[in-house]
Design a protein around this motif. Structure first.
Motif, PDB file in Angstrom:
ATOM      1  N   VAL A 169      18.599 -60.196  -1.221  1.00 46.10           N
ATOM      2  CA  VAL A 169      19.335 -58.946  -1.464  1.00 46.10           C
ATOM      3  C   VAL A 169      18.381 -57.839  -1.916  1.00 46.10           C
ATOM      4  N   VAL A 170      17.528 -58.163  -2.890  1.00 40.49           N
ATOM      5  CA  VAL A 170      16.581 -57.163  -3.407  1.00 40.49           C
ATOM      6  C   VAL A 170      15.609 -56.729  -2.313  1.00 40.49           C
ATOM      7  N   PHE A 171      15.094 -57.685  -1.556  1.00 40.91           N
ATOM      8  CA  PHE A 171      14.191 -57.365  -0.453  1.00 40.91           C
ATOM      9  C   PHE A 171      14.869 -56.443   0.554  1.00 40.91           C
ATOM     10  N   ALA A 172      16.099 -56.764   0.922  1.00 41.51           N
ATOM     11  CA  ALA A 172      16.825 -55.951   1.902  1.00 41.51           C
ATOM     12  C   ALA A 172      17.025 -54.523   1.396  1.00 41.51           C
ATOM     13  N   SER A 212       8.812 -58.388  -4.257  1.00 41.08           N
ATOM     14  CA  SER A 212      10.092 -59.046  -4.557  1.00 41.08           C
ATOM     15  C   SER A 212      10.175 -60.453  -3.972  1.00 41.08           C
ATOM     16  N   LEU A 213       9.297 -60.778  -3.025  1.00 37.33           N
ATOM     17  CA  LEU A 213       9.304 -62.102  -2.389  1.00 37.33           C
ATOM     18  C   LEU A 213       8.262 -63.053  -2.963  1.00 37.33           C
ATOM     19  N   LEU A 214       7.463 -62.596  -3.904  1.00 36.17           N
ATOM     20  CA  LEU A 214       6.328 -63.390  -4.360  1.00 36.17           C
ATOM     21  C   LEU A 214       6.688 -64.520  -5.316  1.00 36.17           C
ATOM     22  N   ALA A 215       7.880 -64.494  -5.886  1.00 34.49           N
ATOM     23  CA  ALA A 215       8.253 -65.582  -6.799  1.00 34.49           C
ATOM     24  C   ALA A 215       8.238 -66.928  -6.086  1.00 34.49           C
TER      25      ALA A 215
END
Length: 239
Positions: free
Chosen positions: A131-134, A160-163
């Motif tokens: 959601v955050v990435f989008a 935002s995808l690195l976790a």
């Protein structure tokens, strides 16, 4: 002449910064997924399903696209950078679709990657990532003509995808869990904040709002992940 020289120096520093961030992000992704994907034959890890292979290919393509776009801008090939924008939008959409499908499919096994956390509760973490990435990618596309906002939002969308890759760095001498993988990924936001302050004297609004979205989403997803409404939704989603 002095103004022109200073402007050129600032432009060079900006190009180097964003290429450097893209390289650092790429290395982080490679290091995180090396055992399970990139170097899996070397480590002898279990075979992946077809969906996970597709996910790996799509996500790798997106990371390489992000890196190539930063390099194109740094080398002055902005025309090609813009021409590739449509392909990037399509690829970002695939990241969301495939990433969501993988998250739901893996939770259906009933096994959570985080010990002690039920699978249905864990689902909040990857779904919020999508959601955050989008949101960030959509905002970057919307503000594509506002270059300062666009490049910050694109960088934040990657952050935002690195976790996920950081969570797989079991070789780090740190306790596993959200405080570690969220905290380490947030360091990239801190770097962006420091860059803004050192070059502009203030933080760019895109950095503020994009960074706040990422950071605020982290405790939010953890808070709702154990609630009955979320568990009912997750159960429906994976049924």
């Amino acid at each position: 002449m002095a103004v022109s020289t200073a402007a050129l120096a600032t432009a060079r520093r900006t190009r180097r910064f964003y290429v450097g961030m893209a390289i650092a992000i790429t290395i982080t992704v490679f290091a995180g997924f090396s055992r399970s994907y990139f170097l899996k034959s070397w480590y002898g890890t279990p075979e992946l399903s077809g969906l996970l292979h597709i996910h790996g290919l799509v996500f790798t393509a997106w990371v390489l696209f992000f890196l190539s776009q930063a390099v194109l801008v740094a080398t002055g090939r902005t025309y090609l950078h813009r021409r590739m924008g449509i392909a990037g939008a399509v690829l970002a959409g695939l990241v969301v679709i495939v990433g969501t499908a993988v998250a739901i499919t893996r939770v259906k096994t009933g096994v959570s990657p985080i010990p002690g956390v039920p699978a249905l509760s864990f689902l909040a973490i990857p779904l919020f990532d999508m959601v955050v990435f989008a949101i960030l990618v959509s905002a970057a596309i919307y503000f594509r003509r506002r270059l300062e906002a666009h490049k910050r939002l694109m960088t934040l969308s990657m952050i935002s995808l690195l976790a996920a890759p950081i969570a797989r760095m079991t070789f780090l001498p740190l306790p596993p869990g959200p405080p570690t993988f969220f905290g380490l990924s947030d360091l990239f936001i801190v770097v962006l904040l420091v860059y803004d302050l050192s070059t502009r004297g203030k933080v760019h609004p895109a950095t503020i709002w994009g960074g706040l979205l990422i950071v605020a989403s982290q405790p939010l997803r953890l808070m709702i992940s154990g609630t009955q409404p979320w568990l009912a939704f997750a159960s429906w989603l994976t049924s």
